[in-house]
Design a protein around this motif. Structure first.
Motif, PDB file in Angstrom:
ATOM      1  N   LEU A  25       0.830  -1.201   0.000  1.00 28.69           N
ATOM      2  CA  LEU A  25       0.000   0.000   0.000  1.00 28.69           C
ATOM      3  C   LEU A  25       0.870   1.259   0.000  1.00 28.69           C
ATOM      4  O   LEU A  25       0.578   2.227  -0.708  1.00 28.69           O
ATOM      5  CB  LEU A  25      -0.928   0.000   1.219  1.00 28.69           C
ATOM      6  N   GLY A  26       1.945   1.240   0.771  1.00 30.42           N
ATOM      7  CA  GLY A  26       2.870   2.367   0.785  1.00 30.42           C
ATOM      8  C   GLY A  26       3.495   2.616  -0.572  1.00 30.42           C
ATOM      9  O   GLY A  26       3.697   3.766  -0.983  1.00 30.42           O
ATOM     10  N   ARG A  27       3.778   1.549  -1.297  1.00 28.13           N
ATOM     11  CA  ARG A  27       4.339   1.689  -2.649  1.00 28.13           C
ATOM     12  C   ARG A  27       3.342   2.375  -3.576  1.00 28.13           C
ATOM     13  O   ARG A  27       3.681   3.297  -4.314  1.00 28.13           O
ATOM     14  CB  ARG A  27       4.720   0.324  -3.205  1.00 28.13           C
ATOM     15  N   VAL A  28       2.104   1.917  -3.516  1.00 24.91           N
ATOM     16  CA  VAL A  28       1.071   2.505  -4.380  1.00 24.91           C
ATOM     17  C   VAL A  28       0.879   3.987  -4.047  1.00 24.91           C
ATOM     18  O   VAL A  28       0.824   4.837  -4.948  1.00 24.91           O
ATOM     19  CB  VAL A  28      -0.264   1.725  -4.225  1.00 24.91           C
ATOM     20  N   LEU A  29       0.787   4.299  -2.769  1.00 23.04           N
ATOM     21  CA  LEU A  29       0.572   5.691  -2.368  1.00 23.04           C
ATOM     22  C   LEU A  29       1.776   6.576  -2.688  1.00 23.04           C
ATOM     23  O   LEU A  29       1.613   7.739  -3.088  1.00 23.04           O
ATOM     24  CB  LEU A  29       0.241   5.768  -0.878  1.00 23.04           C
ATOM     25  N   THR A  30       2.966   6.023  -2.512  1.00 24.36           N
ATOM     26  CA  THR A  30       4.170   6.804  -2.819  1.00 24.36           C
ATOM     27  C   THR A  30       4.267   7.102  -4.308  1.00 24.36           C
ATOM     28  O   THR A  30       4.564   8.236  -4.713  1.00 24.36           O
ATOM     29  CB  THR A  30       5.426   6.045  -2.351  1.00 24.36           C
ATOM     30  N   ALA A  32       1.860   7.167  -6.439  1.00 25.08           N
ATOM     31  CA  ALA A  32       0.732   7.980  -6.896  1.00 25.08           C
ATOM     32  C   ALA A  32       0.939   9.459  -6.577  1.00 25.08           C
ATOM     33  O   ALA A  32       0.317  10.322  -7.209  1.00 25.08           O
ATOM     34  CB  ALA A  32      -0.556   7.489  -6.255  1.00 25.08           C
ATOM     35  N   ASP A  33       1.803   9.761  -5.613  1.00 26.61           N
ATOM     36  CA  ASP A  33       1.981  11.137  -5.168  1.00 26.61           C
ATOM     37  C   ASP A  33       3.325  11.732  -5.611  1.00 26.61           C
ATOM     38  O   ASP A  33       3.876  12.592  -4.948  1.00 26.61           O
ATOM     39  CB  ASP A  33       1.864  11.179  -3.640  1.00 26.61           C
ATOM     40  N   TYR A  47      12.041   2.655  -4.325  1.00 27.20           N
ATOM     41  CA  TYR A  47      11.151   2.173  -3.255  1.00 27.20           C
ATOM     42  C   TYR A  47      11.345   0.670  -3.049  1.00 27.20           C
ATOM     43  O   TYR A  47      11.446   0.202  -1.916  1.00 27.20           O
ATOM     44  CB  TYR A  47       9.693   2.479  -3.592  1.00 27.20           C
TER      45      TYR A  47
END
Length: 101
Positions: A25-30, A32-33, A47
């Motif tokens: 989840l942290g990978r996806v959020l990182t 995406a931002d 990452y």
């Protein structure tokens, strides 16, 4: 006692799965931002490199927890011989014999 160890093993495995899910989840959020000028492929590689040990530890926790739970669960199924009573037995009281005259 063994059922508690089995539950602990399952808890460790669940914790490892939760950690792995949070890293993903942290990978996806990182990614995406990212700012517009950043290269997403490079950011993903960085990452992944930084979290590789964490992902490995998460899978190790899953494997260790499941191995612990399975081992204790299987030992619950093995029938053991009934315990042997090892308390010392008292001798029967000896009747007093009169002294010879």
């Amino acid at each position: 006692m063994r059922s508690s160890v089995t539950a602990a093993g399952l808890g460790i495995a669940a914790g490892g799965l939760g950690l792995r899910a949070l890293v993903a989840l942290g990978r996806v959020l990182t990614l995406a931002d990212l700012p517009p000028h950043a290269d997403p492929t490079t950011a993903a590689a960085v990452y992944d490199t930084l979290t590789e040990a964490l992902r490995t530890a998460a899978w190790a926790a899953v494997a260790a927890g499941l191995a612990l739970a399975l081992t204790t669960w299987l030992t619950l199924r093995v029938r053991r011989a009934p315990p042997v009573d090892e308390t010392p037995r008292q001798a029967a009281p000896v009747a007093a014999t009169p002294d010879p005259p």
